[in-house]
Write an enzyme that holds these catalytic residues in place. Structure first.
Site, mmCIF file in Angstrom:
data_model
loop_
_atom_site.group_PDB
_atom_site.id
_atom_site.type_symbol
_atom_site.label_atom_id
_atom_site.label_comp_id
_atom_site.label_asym_id
_atom_site.label_seq_id
_atom_site.Cartn_x
_atom_site.Cartn_y
_atom_site.Cartn_z
ATOM 1 N N MET A 1 -6.044 9.002 6.949
ATOM 2 C CA MET A 1 -6.544 8.312 5.768
ATOM 3 C C MET A 1 -5.728 8.776 4.545
ATOM 4 S SD MET A 1 -8.660 5.988 6.490
ATOM 5 C CE MET A 1 -9.920 5.391 7.605
ATOM 6 N N SER A 2 -6.389 9.125 3.442
ATOM 7 C CA SER A 2 -5.641 9.352 2.197
ATOM 8 C C SER A 2 -4.913 10.678 2.111
ATOM 9 C CB SER A 2 -6.575 9.201 0.994
ATOM 10 O OG SER A 2 -6.890 7.841 0.809
ATOM 11 N N VAL A 3 -5.018 11.528 3.124
ATOM 12 C CA VAL A 3 -4.082 12.657 3.179
ATOM 13 C C VAL A 3 -2.660 12.109 3.277
ATOM 14 C CG1 VAL A 3 -3.407 14.738 4.435
ATOM 15 C CG2 VAL A 3 -5.818 14.166 4.210
#
Length: 389
Positions: free
Chosen positions: A110-112
């Site tokens: 995801m947003s990592v």
């Protein structure tokens, strides 16, 4: 800047933009590429080299920290943990993988993924190919007239652009869901932009800068800049400037839209061990086994944190009053100087400078966001950090 005059690189190197397609991939000359890269054309299933392919029991190697972290395994279960890895220096201090999830299995970040994109940008800044103070439209003139007409690359890196963009992941009318559809993550609706590039050009807002607003589109704009200055697809630039240098155990993957543009803000999948190696790049002053990735100053700036005045998001400052955001990293501003790449559903790349450690936690929370699970997870990460003191 690249001399490429097209709006973006061709989907497949050496092929006309938009080729091959489902209609043409079996025909010459397109089959030359497609037969060797079918996983980019069609859904594929893995024929595992292991049997059984996934372990029936959890993989638990937590002795080094278990005695110093209360109810560790219970807290891992309560926060829906798929993988936990503690990398201290070059040594793995602790690992946990839930039943059915293997240590060499890739997991969606995801947003990592945003923190990885910024690392590629940092590499290109170090090479003199991107100027953070330059206007975004200097690199991507296709964004003239959009909300990105005026702000700089640094504003996008620090999420300091006022944009009409709702990041409500469960609202079908939100811009983030339209963004997902343009990127191929959800079924398209009539009138949707044809691809991610087209979606980014539709974004509007007053364009004022200097106040934090979390917006996933900023990361894809950075990836477009990466493509423009390198002349490569984003996935190739990610390989050249980051993944090929960290001595990764496995290839990473990234989903792509109909043009082949990688969904840079959310779509990278990799193993826990390989993600920890990205954290080490920041702790090690920008260096990796394969050489320098980002300038030392870039790595120091991430660890130092960004503007606390710009950070107005109460969901973060409520837990970390001195928190900030810079270069696509969340900076706690706490006494340990913890910095983190964070993704919905419980993904975390946590850096603990006092113990020279990186903690990776990959999860599958039932909901994208949860105040309760967020508090539990942050407390667990802090307790593990203290257990390493």
């Amino acid at each position: 800047m690249s001399t490429d005059t097209g709006p973006h690189p061709a989907r497949y190197p050496g092929a006309p933009a938009g080729q091959p397609t489902l209609e043409t991939w079996q025909e010459a000359p397109h089959n030359r590429w497609a037969f060797a890269n079918l996983a980019e054309m069609l859904p594929v299933a893995t024929v595992s080299r292991r049997w059984p392919a996934t372990p029936a029991e959890a993989t638990v190697c937590l002795d080094a920290i278990a005695r110093r972290v209360d109810a560790l395994e219970d807290r891992l279960e309560r926060t829906h943990t798929d993988a936990l890895l503690v990398l201290r220096g070059a040594e793995v201090a602790a690992e946990y993988y839930r039943p059915g999830f293997a240590p060499d299995q890739r997991h969606l970040l995801m947003s990592v993924s945003k923190s990885l994109c910024s690392t590629v940008v940092g590499a290109l800044v170090g090479a003199g190919r991107i100027d953070p103070s330059a206007a975004i439209t200097e690199y991507v003139p296709e964004l003239t007239g959009s909300v990105y007409d005026g702000p700089t690359v640094q504003h996008a890196l620090d999420m300091e652009i006022a944009i009409d963009y709702s990041e409500d992941y469960v609202d079908p009318e939100s811009e983030v869901q339209t963004h997902d559809r343009a990127a191929g993550w959800r079924p398209a609706k009539p009138g949707d932009p044809a691809d991610d590039y087209a979606f980014l050009a539709t974004l509007r807002g007053n364009g004022s800068v200097g106040e934090f607003q979390y917006c996933s589109a900023n990361t894809d704009v950075l990836a477009w800049i990466v493509e423009r200055v390198t002349g490569s697809r984003y996935a190739e630039a990610l390989s050249e400037h980051l993944w090929s240098k960290i001595d990764a155990d496995r290839d990473a993957t990234i989903t792509v839209d109909s043009t082949g543009f990688g969904f840079a803000n959310a779509a990278i999948s990799c193993t826990a061990r390989d993600l920890a190696r990205v954290g080490r790049v920041i702790l090690d002053g920008g260096m990796a086994p394969g050489g320098r990735v980002v300038p030392e100053e870039w790595a120091r700036s991430v660890l130092a944190g960004g503007s606390t005045e710009a950070m107005t998001y109460a969901g973060f400052t409520g837990e970390f009053p001195n928190g900030s955001y810079t270069r696509q990293w969340w900076c706690t501003g706490n006494e340990r100087g913890n910095v983190s790449g964070i993704g919905i559903h419980g993904q975390n790349l946590w850096i603990d400078p006092p113990t020279d450690s990186v903690i990776v936690k990959l999860s599958s929370w039932p909901e994208p966001l949860s105040d309760e699970l967020d508090a539990l997870q942050n407390a667990l990460l802090l307790d593990i950090s203290r257990a390493l003191d």
